[in-house]
Design a protein around this motif. Structure first.
Motif, PDB file in Angstrom:
ATOM      1  N   GLY A   1       0.786  -1.230   0.000  1.00 16.04           N
ATOM      2  CA  GLY A   1       0.000   0.000   0.000  1.00 16.04           C
ATOM      3  C   GLY A   1       0.815   1.277   0.000  1.00 16.04           C
ATOM      4  O   GLY A   1       1.847   1.392   0.662  1.00 16.04           O
ATOM      5  N   GLY A   2       0.320   2.273  -0.748  1.00 16.60           N
ATOM      6  CA  GLY A   2       0.974   3.564  -0.854  1.00 16.60           C
ATOM      7  C   GLY A   2       0.200   4.667  -0.147  1.00 16.60           C
ATOM      8  O   GLY A   2      -0.753   4.418   0.595  1.00 16.60           O
ATOM      9  N   GLN A   3       0.622   5.906  -0.423  1.00 14.45           N
ATOM     10  CA  GLN A   3       0.065   7.064   0.274  1.00 14.45           C
ATOM     11  C   GLN A   3      -0.692   8.009  -0.653  1.00 14.45           C
ATOM     12  O   GLN A   3      -1.271   8.991  -0.182  1.00 14.45           O
ATOM     13  N   TYR A   4      -0.730   7.731  -1.949  1.00 11.21           N
ATOM     14  CA  TYR A   4      -1.332   8.664  -2.895  1.00 11.21           C
ATOM     15  C   TYR A   4      -2.841   8.750  -2.710  1.00 11.21           C
ATOM     16  O   TYR A   4      -3.405   9.848  -2.620  1.00 11.21           O
TER      17      TYR A   4
ATOM     18  N   ASN B   1      -1.709   2.820   5.199  1.00  7.98           N
ATOM     19  CA  ASN B   1      -1.611   3.006   3.749  1.00  7.98           C
ATOM     20  C   ASN B   1      -2.939   2.573   3.150  1.00  7.98           C
ATOM     21  O   ASN B   1      -3.838   2.116   3.856  1.00  7.98           O
ATOM     22  N   PHE B   2      -3.045   2.709   1.831  1.00  8.40           N
ATOM     23  CA  PHE B   2      -4.167   2.124   1.097  1.00  8.40           C
ATOM     24  C   PHE B   2      -3.593   1.413  -0.122  1.00  8.40           C
ATOM     25  O   PHE B   2      -2.959   2.031  -0.972  1.00  8.40           O
ATOM     26  N   ALA B   3      -3.806   0.100  -0.173  1.00  2.00           N
ATOM     27  CA  ALA B   3      -3.236  -0.717  -1.236  1.00  2.00           C
ATOM     28  C   ALA B   3      -4.143  -0.777  -2.451  1.00  2.00           C
ATOM     29  O   ALA B   3      -3.666  -0.774  -3.577  1.00  2.00           O
ATOM     30  N   TRP B   4      -5.435  -0.857  -2.229  1.00  2.00           N
ATOM     31  CA  TRP B   4      -6.355  -0.978  -3.348  1.00  2.00           C
ATOM     32  C   TRP B   4      -7.734  -0.456  -2.970  1.00  2.00           C
ATOM     33  O   TRP B   4      -8.063  -0.293  -1.805  1.00  2.00           O
ATOM     34  N   SER B   5      -8.490  -0.201  -3.991  1.00  3.36           N
ATOM     35  CA  SER B   5      -9.907   0.107  -3.820  1.00  3.36           C
ATOM     36  C   SER B   5     -10.710  -1.011  -4.464  1.00  3.36           C
ATOM     37  O   SER B   5     -10.228  -1.702  -5.355  1.00  3.36           O
ATOM     38  N   PHE B   6     -11.914  -1.188  -3.999  1.00  7.89           N
ATOM     39  CA  PHE B   6     -12.864  -2.096  -4.635  1.00  7.89           C
ATOM     40  C   PHE B   6     -13.893  -1.205  -5.319  1.00  7.89           C
ATOM     41  O   PHE B   6     -14.785  -0.657  -4.676  1.00  7.89           O
ATOM     42  N   GLU B   7     -13.764  -1.050  -6.622  1.00  6.09           N
ATOM     43  CA  GLU B   7     -14.587  -0.103  -7.377  1.00  6.09           C
ATOM     44  C   GLU B   7     -15.809  -0.784  -7.997  1.00  6.09           C
ATOM     45  O   GLU B   7     -16.930  -0.319  -7.827  1.00  6.09           O
ATOM     46  N   ILE B   8     -15.573  -1.829  -8.754  1.00  5.87           N
ATOM     47  CA  ILE B   8     -16.681  -2.604  -9.335  1.00  5.87           C
ATOM     48  C   ILE B   8     -16.276  -4.070  -9.294  1.00  5.87           C
ATOM     49  O   ILE B   8     -15.689  -4.594 -10.243  1.00  5.87           O
ATOM     50  N   ILE B   9     -16.553  -4.721  -8.180  1.00  5.84           N
ATOM     51  CA  ILE B   9     -16.239  -6.132  -8.017  1.00  5.84           C
ATOM     52  C   ILE B   9     -17.459  -6.786  -7.382  1.00  5.84           C
ATOM     53  O   ILE B   9     -17.738  -6.588  -6.201  1.00  5.84           O
ATOM     54  N   VAL B  10     -18.197  -7.535  -8.168  1.00  2.00           N
ATOM     55  CA  VAL B  10     -19.512  -8.018  -7.735  1.00  2.00           C
ATOM     56  C   VAL B  10     -19.475  -8.742  -6.386  1.00  2.00           C
ATOM     57  O   VAL B  10     -20.316  -8.485  -5.526  1.00  2.00           O
TER      58      VAL B  10
END
Length: 353
Positions: free
Chosen positions: A154-157, A170-179
């Motif tokens: 995970g990064g800081q952006y 940190n935040f490594a990923w987002s779950f944007e559209i994952i059923v």
């Protein structure tokens, strides 16, 4: 995370004799004079098959997973708290698929859908209104509720640019559209109700996907979209997705994963690892990975995996190579036709489809 998708519903977890006895009790109760009320509640209460009102309690996957991380949730039928990794693996391969089969069967007869993420203040919608809403959503633009989580690379952006919790490491990923992971939120007059994305696909998959739903994907949304942040973080994990036949026969999944990476932002020295080097010996690479798994020793990934410089707005399209054999390597670069594994330097944030 290796596992095979469970192919049945939840009825196999229950004693059929006890279910039959409970149905008899409910049938007898239904013949009693008016004024009495019989409630059957709990996970898979719908197996009783006798009701005048069916209330379905739903919970967002991120809320459920956070409770599991805090030791407040277990898998179906389990009493002991296990590590989150074990909880998620069984949920992904077993609990969620079996409950989804039951959810799909019950959807036409649900009398009340209840958002149970806040037990002190649950919100609900009548089943007929809910199904009408699903129909309208299927023919309208809609947005699932994204959620974000820390991770090893995970990064800081994203934390600074998306208004996320500054207390997280940190935040490594987002779950944007994952059923399997996302929900859709409805709001009216200040009241909010969230339901799992699966409901929309179970009710309206033909309107959402069109003819392709009938040909291949059925109730499964075929696109996974998320942001991956490695700026001021670690390297993204090395990945290899199986070919179609391999993932179907070995893991019970219905389709495999092509990948496309769009670089949203990057440092000047950012690179994307994409493809094995010409000098890579697969057996040596495999031994290095196995040793890392056993002993925690970092793999010198530059020895094995080729990399390319990346900058904002670069697009890396990695289509699945056509194949008739049921083996495991899937990625090929267009020029060299060599297997590809994909990862990122710790200086990049990119959207992943």
């Amino acid at each position: 995370m290796f596992g095979r998708a469970y192919p049945y519903g939840p009825e196999h977890l229950f004693d059929p004799i006890k279910i039959a006895q409970l149905r008899i009790q409910v049938a007898l109760a239904r013949s009693e004079p008016a004024g009495s009320l019989t409630i059957v509640s709990g996970t898979c209460a719908g197996l009783v098959d006798l009701w005048d009102e069916l209330w379905y309690l739903d919970m967002p996957k991120d809320v459920l997973q956070e409770r599991a991380r805090n030791g407040k949730a277990t898998n179906i039928g389990a009493h002991d708290i296990v590590s989150f990794g074990k909880f998620y693996k069984r949920s992904y391969f077993c609990d969620w698929p079996m409950l989804n089969r039951m959810k799909r069967r019950l959807l036409p007869t649900i009398s009340l859908i209840i958002d149970a993420q806040d037990p002190a203040s649950p919100n609900a919608m009548h089943g007929e209104d809910f199904r009408a809403t699903l129909h309208e959503l299927a023919e309208s633009p809609f947005r699932v509720r994204p959620w974000f989580f820390p991770g090893p690379w995970g990064g800081q952006y994203m934390k600074g640019h998306m208004g996320l919790d500054p207390q997280q490491p940190n935040f490594a990923w987002s779950f944007e559209i994952i059923v399997p992971e996302n929900g859709i939120t409805l709001e009216q007059a200040g009241n909010r109700l969230e339901f799992s994305f699966d409901f929309l696909m179970f009710a309206e998959h033909l309107r959402v996907l069109g003819e392709e739903a009938g040909r291949q994907f059925l109730y499964e949304w075929p696109i996974r979209l998320d942001y991956l942040d490695t700026i001021d973080g670690g390297h993204l994990s090395t990945q290899c997705h199986p070919r179609l036949r391999y993932i179907q026969t070995q893991f019970g999944e219905t389709f495999t994963q092509d990948e496309t990476y769009y670089i949203v932002n990057a440092r000047s020295d950012a690179r994307v690892f994409i493809g094995l080097t010409d000098a890579c010996d697969p057996a040596t690479f495999k031994n290095a990975v196995a040793n890392s798994s056993r002993n925690g020793q970092e793999v010198q990934i530059d020895r094995f995996v080729h990399s390319e410089p990346s900058k904002p707005h670069d697009l890396f399209l990695i289509p699945m190579a056509p194949c008739t054999a049921a083996d495991g390597a899937i990625w090929f670069s267009k020029s060299a036709r060599r297997p590809i594994s994909l990862r990122s330097r710790s200086t990049t944030i990119f959207g992943k489809i």
